[in-house]
Motif scaffolding. Structure first.
Motif, short mmCIF file in Angstrom:
data_model
loop_
_atom_site.label_atom_id
_atom_site.label_comp_id
_atom_site.label_asym_id
_atom_site.label_seq_id
_atom_site.Cartn_x
_atom_site.Cartn_y
_atom_site.Cartn_z
N MET A 56 45.54 51.66 40.24
CA MET A 56 45.25 50.34 40.44
C MET A 56 45.20 49.97 39.04
SD MET A 56 42.27 47.72 42.04
CE MET A 56 42.78 48.31 43.71
N ARG A 57 44.54 50.44 38.20
CA ARG A 57 44.17 50.21 36.83
C ARG A 57 45.81 50.44 35.93
NH1 ARG A 57 40.66 53.45 32.13
NH2 ARG A 57 41.38 52.57 30.46
N ALA A 58 46.30 51.47 36.21
CA ALA A 58 47.61 51.78 35.67
C ALA A 58 48.73 50.41 36.20
CB ALA A 58 48.05 53.19 36.01
N VAL A 81 35.71 45.70 45.38
CA VAL A 81 36.30 46.24 44.15
C VAL A 81 36.24 45.16 43.03
CG1 VAL A 81 38.32 47.18 42.92
CG2 VAL A 81 38.06 47.72 45.26
N LEU A 82 35.67 45.67 41.99
CA LEU A 82 35.51 44.48 40.71
C LEU A 82 36.72 45.06 39.58
CD1 LEU A 82 34.33 42.13 39.34
CD2 LEU A 82 32.48 44.00 38.51
N GLU A 98 40.02 47.21 33.51
CA GLU A 98 38.53 48.37 33.86
C GLU A 98 38.30 47.89 35.61
OE1 GLU A 98 33.64 48.50 33.83
OE2 GLU A 98 34.59 47.14 32.07
N VAL A 99 38.42 48.87 36.27
CA VAL A 99 38.25 48.66 37.88
C VAL A 99 37.24 49.56 38.11
CG1 VAL A 99 39.67 49.03 39.69
CG2 VAL A 99 40.88 48.63 37.83
N LYS A 113 36.88 42.63 49.71
CA LYS A 113 37.31 41.58 48.71
C LYS A 113 37.54 42.27 47.12
CE LYS A 113 34.85 37.63 46.05
NZ LYS A 113 33.83 36.78 45.90
N ILE A 114 38.49 41.80 46.52
CA ILE A 114 38.79 42.30 45.06
C ILE A 114 38.63 41.23 44.16
CG2 ILE A 114 40.61 43.30 43.73
CD1 ILE A 114 41.88 44.56 46.13
N SER A 115 37.63 41.09 43.32
CA SER A 115 37.25 40.16 42.45
C SER A 115 37.73 40.36 41.02
CB SER A 115 35.74 40.12 42.25
OG SER A 115 35.19 39.87 43.38
N VAL A 116 38.49 39.45 40.27
CA VAL A 116 39.09 39.46 39.13
C VAL A 116 38.45 38.82 38.22
CG1 VAL A 116 41.25 39.30 37.92
CG2 VAL A 116 41.43 40.13 40.16
N GLN A 117 37.86 39.15 37.29
CA GLN A 117 37.08 38.48 36.09
C GLN A 117 37.84 38.57 34.74
OE1 GLN A 117 32.96 40.01 36.04
NE2 GLN A 117 32.83 39.43 38.01
N GLY A 118 37.84 37.93 33.72
CA GLY A 118 38.43 37.72 32.43
C GLY A 118 38.91 36.39 32.10
N ASP A 119 38.86 36.07 30.82
CA ASP A 119 39.37 34.80 30.63
C ASP A 119 41.10 34.87 30.43
OD1 ASP A 119 37.10 33.80 30.16
OD2 ASP A 119 36.96 34.40 28.04
#
Length: 291
Positions: free
Chosen positions: A114-116, A137-138, A128-129, A79-85
């Motif tokens: 991934m961050r880039a 992966v968060l 931020e990864v 799972k890859i979770s994406v957080q943020g407004d």
């Protein structure tokens, strides 16, 4: 004939004469046992040698253990979770962008790449990864906050940094700032200051331009009566000129704002007012007389 040999007699109280040592002879020394001649080992020396050796052994053991356990602990990413407004970009777009990384395993996934990849997207300000044990992966995202347009091809965030989304048609309501490419941050800072100064008068900044020779041009948005004006600020002492305008505006100009098109503040101790040209209605053609 040989000389007669005299017998040696000892004299009481006198030490006997030493025998001469033959040349080339060496003094005989009693040999000590080898165990007594070697230096005795001390506890400090053992510690100095023992601790590094112990650390090497432990490091090698840890490496061997990791090599045996890693294949069982390195699971596929579940799972890859994406957080943020997120207001300007959707979760689906983010997931599609990072989909190639989902095929990697927990330890082999390239977090830096991934961050880039995420920060290369126009609407992402920062990313931020990090890994979350055992198989996730968060991602935490900070989105761009558009404050103004920069020319006709980009937007500016609150830090004065330009970014270029594909479609700018939905941001025509934002104020338009322009100037040399290297002056983005400076123009944004000036916009924020001028906006605060004009707000008590009921005006907003619709356009702010830093021209090539360093002079500033400002066009206000309409006030409550629907009127707007242009301000020529010149190059220097912008705050002093704005305070002068605010003072004179409250005393004499406010009542005539409907007739004012432009105010020139490029003077040391005053200003010049450019009046609107009155529009006269066209004269109707007289009907032709029939004779």
């Amino acid at each position: 004939m040989r000389a007669p040999v005299r017998p040696q007699t000892s004299v009481p109280g006198r030490a006997p004469a030493r025998k001469p040592v033959p040349r080339g002879a060496s003094r005989m020394v009693a040999k000590e046992p080898l165990a007594q001649r070697l230096p005795k080992p001390s506890g400090a020396a053992f510690k100095r040698l023992g601790w590094p050796l112990l650390l090497v052994v432990l490091g090698f053991a840890a490496y061997e253990l990791a090599q045996r356990v890693l294949p069982y602990a390195d699971r596929p990413i579940a799972k890859i979770s994406v957080q943020g407004d997120l207001s300007y970009i959707s979760q689906q777009v983010i997931q599609a962008r990072i989909a190639p990384y989902a095929a990697a395993s927990f330890f082999s996934v390239d977090l830096a790449s991934m961050r880039a990849e995420l920060e290369a997207m126009p609407w992402i300000s920062s990313a931020e990864v990090r890994r979350v044990w055992p198989d996730q992966v968060l991602i935490r995202l900070e989105e761009q906050l558009p404050i103004a347009r920069w020319g006709d091809e980009a937007l500016l965030n609150n830090q004065g940094q330009a970014f270029a989304p594909r479609d700018l048609s939905h941001y025509e309501h934002l104020p338009k700032l322009s100037g040399p490419q290297r002056a983005q941050e400076r123009v944004m800072q000036q916009y924020q200051v001028l906006s605060q100064m004009l707000r008590p008068l009921g005006f907003s900044v619709a356009r702010l331009e830093l021209r090539e020779r360093g002079s500033w041009f400002l066009s206000t948005g309409p006030d409550s009566t629907g009127q707007s004006i242009e301000l020529l600020l010149g190059r220097d002492h912008l705050m002093e000129k704005m305070r002068r305008f605010i003072s004179i505006y409250g005393k004499t100009l406010k009542e005539q704002i409907a007739n004012i098109a432009r105010i020139d503040l490029r003077y040391a101790n005053g200003l010049a007012v450019g009046w609107r040209v009155p529009v006269t209605p066209p004269v109707a053609d007289k009907p032709a007389t029939v004779q």
